[in-house]
Design an enzyme around this catalytic site. Structure first.
Site, PDB file in Angstrom:
ATOM      1  N   GLY A   1      53.059  64.700  10.943  1.00 18.55           N
ATOM      2  CA  GLY A   1      52.589  64.220   9.650  1.00 18.55           C
ATOM      3  C   GLY A   1      53.526  63.239   8.965  1.00 18.55           C
ATOM      4  CG  PHE A   2      53.345  59.312   9.121  1.00 19.92           C
ATOM      5  CD1 PHE A   2      53.449  59.210  10.493  1.00 19.92           C
ATOM      6  CD2 PHE A   2      52.458  58.464   8.465  1.00 19.92           C
ATOM      7  CE1 PHE A   2      52.671  58.294  11.208  1.00 19.92           C
ATOM      8  CE2 PHE A   2      51.682  57.542   9.162  1.00 19.92           C
ATOM      9  CZ  PHE A   2      51.782  57.473  10.536  1.00 19.92           C
TER      10      PHE A   2
ATOM     11  CB  SER B   1      49.600  59.060  13.047  1.00 18.39           C
ATOM     12  OG  SER B   1      49.825  60.460  12.928  1.00 18.39           O
TER      13      SER B   1
ATOM     14  CG  ASN C   1      49.928  57.303  17.840  1.00 19.13           C
ATOM     15  OD1 ASN C   1      50.551  58.318  18.142  1.00 19.13           O
ATOM     16  ND2 ASN C   1      50.136  56.673  16.699  1.00 19.13           N
TER      17      ASN C   1
ATOM     18  CE  LYS D   1      52.186  54.263  19.002  1.00 19.83           C
ATOM     19  NZ  LYS D   1      53.515  54.880  19.093  1.00 19.83           N
TER      20      LYS D   1
ATOM     21  CG  ASP E   1      66.555  56.877  15.452  1.00 19.04           C
ATOM     22  OD1 ASP E   1      66.752  57.680  14.517  1.00 19.04           O
ATOM     23  OD2 ASP E   1      67.242  55.858  15.638  1.00 19.04           O
TER      24      ASP E   1
ATOM     25  CB  THR F   1      55.872  56.469  11.402  1.00 18.64           C
ATOM     26  OG1 THR F   1      55.270  56.129  12.651  1.00 18.64           O
ATOM     27  CG2 THR F   1      55.120  55.757  10.276  1.00 18.64           C
TER      28      THR F   1
ATOM     29  CG  ASN G   1      53.284  64.935  17.092  1.00 18.84           C
ATOM     30  OD1 ASN G   1      53.223  64.718  15.881  1.00 18.84           O
ATOM     31  ND2 ASN G   1      52.912  64.027  18.004  1.00 18.84           N
TER      32      ASN G   1
ATOM     33  CG  ASN H   1      49.435  64.621  13.771  1.00 17.35           C
ATOM     34  OD1 ASN H   1      48.564  65.392  14.153  1.00 17.35           O
ATOM     35  ND2 ASN H   1      50.356  64.121  14.583  1.00 17.35           N
ATOM     36  CB  THR H   2      48.211  60.611   8.184  1.00 16.82           C
ATOM     37  OG1 THR H   2      49.615  60.801   8.385  1.00 16.82           O
ATOM     38  CG2 THR H   2      47.959  60.224   6.738  1.00 16.82           C
TER      39      THR H   2
ATOM     40  CE1 TYR I   1      60.978  62.444  21.721  1.00 19.88           C
ATOM     41  CE2 TYR I   1      59.354  61.800  20.123  1.00 19.88           C
ATOM     42  CZ  TYR I   1      60.380  62.634  20.509  1.00 19.88           C
ATOM     43  OH  TYR I   1      60.810  63.641  19.683  1.00 19.88           O
ATOM     44  CB  SER I   2      56.224  63.012  25.786  1.00 23.37           C
ATOM     45  OG  SER I   2      55.584  62.829  24.541  1.00 23.37           O
TER      46      SER I   2
END
Length: 345
Positions: free
Chosen positions: A111-112, A169, A236, A207, A62, A83, A108, A171-172, A308-309
């Site tokens: 990228g936020f 993360s 994460n 986190k 979400d 996020t 995934n 991805n950033t 989640y996954s």
């Protein structure tokens, strides 16, 4: 199998990101599952928050705080949204979400992507019954990334029941540099300073990634405790790729989550439990797909867990199955409460 689980299986034919958006829309329309009347009671506390059960929904599901109420009604003990970053951002180009079905895993590189603080805050302000946290991050092109975390905390203070500062993360670009050394000390210090100026109280978690050494764990734990953080979320997604992966998507860039992360995340959680010496509450995340997985995280030191996954493959009925199995395991081992089992290896 419930109708909701069948619907989740049907969504497997869609692109993963399209399936997710469809799920959010359906939940928003009231088509989500509801907690059963005979659901076992598993009350516990997390950093002073009273939870009906320790099974939480991890952020990423979400992202924009659109369906927190629906997921609480489904029986999650708490929901973490985000996020969220101060400014809206589109994230990385699609495709950026991949199901590794054979491995019960997901990669995934989102990228936020999110709608930004103002719309997120409006959504979070809706009436709800239950504990909802906000996972805050920094915009990719921010000149002052630490300032973005302070902005998120300040804007959402009084709306979220707790906060998670997401510096892990993959991805950033460069974000994980905030996990250690002088950068971590500055981040924690500025968050603590901002918090001191705000009225009221809400727990704040950090986190972290699972890709850490024991020395990293000691440093992060001591820094978080020194700056009066309430807990750590471990952890994460991972950049590692276990050799046993089978899916054709295994080579995609991004963070890996799901079943292959179980052992790594639980091992690192145990390190944090040993390092914290009771100073910090821990949330265990990574590879939880059963009551046994959740129980292992709790016995490794987690006061609560998030998933989640696994929902991607098992459907929303999984959360209820985990709660029932967890209650049975606690009873079988003679624990009168979740809290009694925390760290009881």
């Amino acid at each position: 199998m419930t109708p909701h689980d069948l619907a989740a299986q049907a969504l497997q034919v869609l692109d993963p990101e399209d399936a997710h958006r469809t799920t959010i829309r359906l939940l928003g329309l009231g088509f989500g599952p509801r907690k059963a009347a005979d659901d076992p009671p598993l009350p516990t506390t997390l950093a002073g928050l009273a939870l009906p059960n320790p099974v939480g929904l991890a952020p990423g599901f979400d992202k924009n705080a659109e369906v927190a109420g629906a997921m609480l009604a489904a029986g999650f003990g708490f929901v973490e949204c985000g996020t969220v970053t101060p400014l809206p951002q589109a994230g990385n180009p699609r495709p950026r979400l991949f199901r590794l079905t054979e491995d019960r895993a997901v990669i995934n590189r989102m990228g936020f992507n999110n709608v930004g603080l103002e719309r997120f805050a409006a959504n979070l302000a809706r009436p709800r019954r239950g504990i909802v946290g906000a996972n805050i991050g920094a915009n990719k092109d921010a000149a002052d990334r630490i300032g973005d975390y302070v902005t998120g905390l300040t804007r959402l203070w009084g709306l979220a029941d707790y906060f998670t500062v997401n510096v892990s993360s993959p991805n950033t670009p460069g974000l994980r540099a905030l996990q250690t050394g002088a950068a971590l000390a500055e981040l924690l210090g500025r968050i603590a300073e901002a918090r001191a100026a705000l009225a009221g109280r809400a727990p704040i978690f950090l986190k972290v990634a699972p890709d850490l050494s024991e020395a990293d764990v000691e440093e992060i734990t001591d820094a978080a405790a020194t700056h009066a953080f309430d807990g750590i979320v471990v952890g994460n997604t991972t950049l590692s790729r276990p050799a046993e992966l089978k899916s054709r998507w295994q080579g995609e860039a991004g963070g890996l989550s799901g079943a292959p992360l179980t052992d790594l995340s639980t091992r690192v959680l145990g390190w944090f439990h040993a390092a914290s010496r009771g100073r910090l509450a821990l949330i265990g995340v990574g590879g939880i797909g059963s009551g046994a997985d959740a129980y292992a995280k709790i016995r490794a030191g987690a006061s609560a867990v998030q998933l989640y996954s696994a929902l991607v493959f098992e459907g929303p009925g999984l959360a209820a199955r985990i709660r029932r199995d967890l209650a049975a395991r606690l009873k079988a081992d003679g624990f009168a409460s979740v809290a009694e089992a925390v760290g009881a290896r």
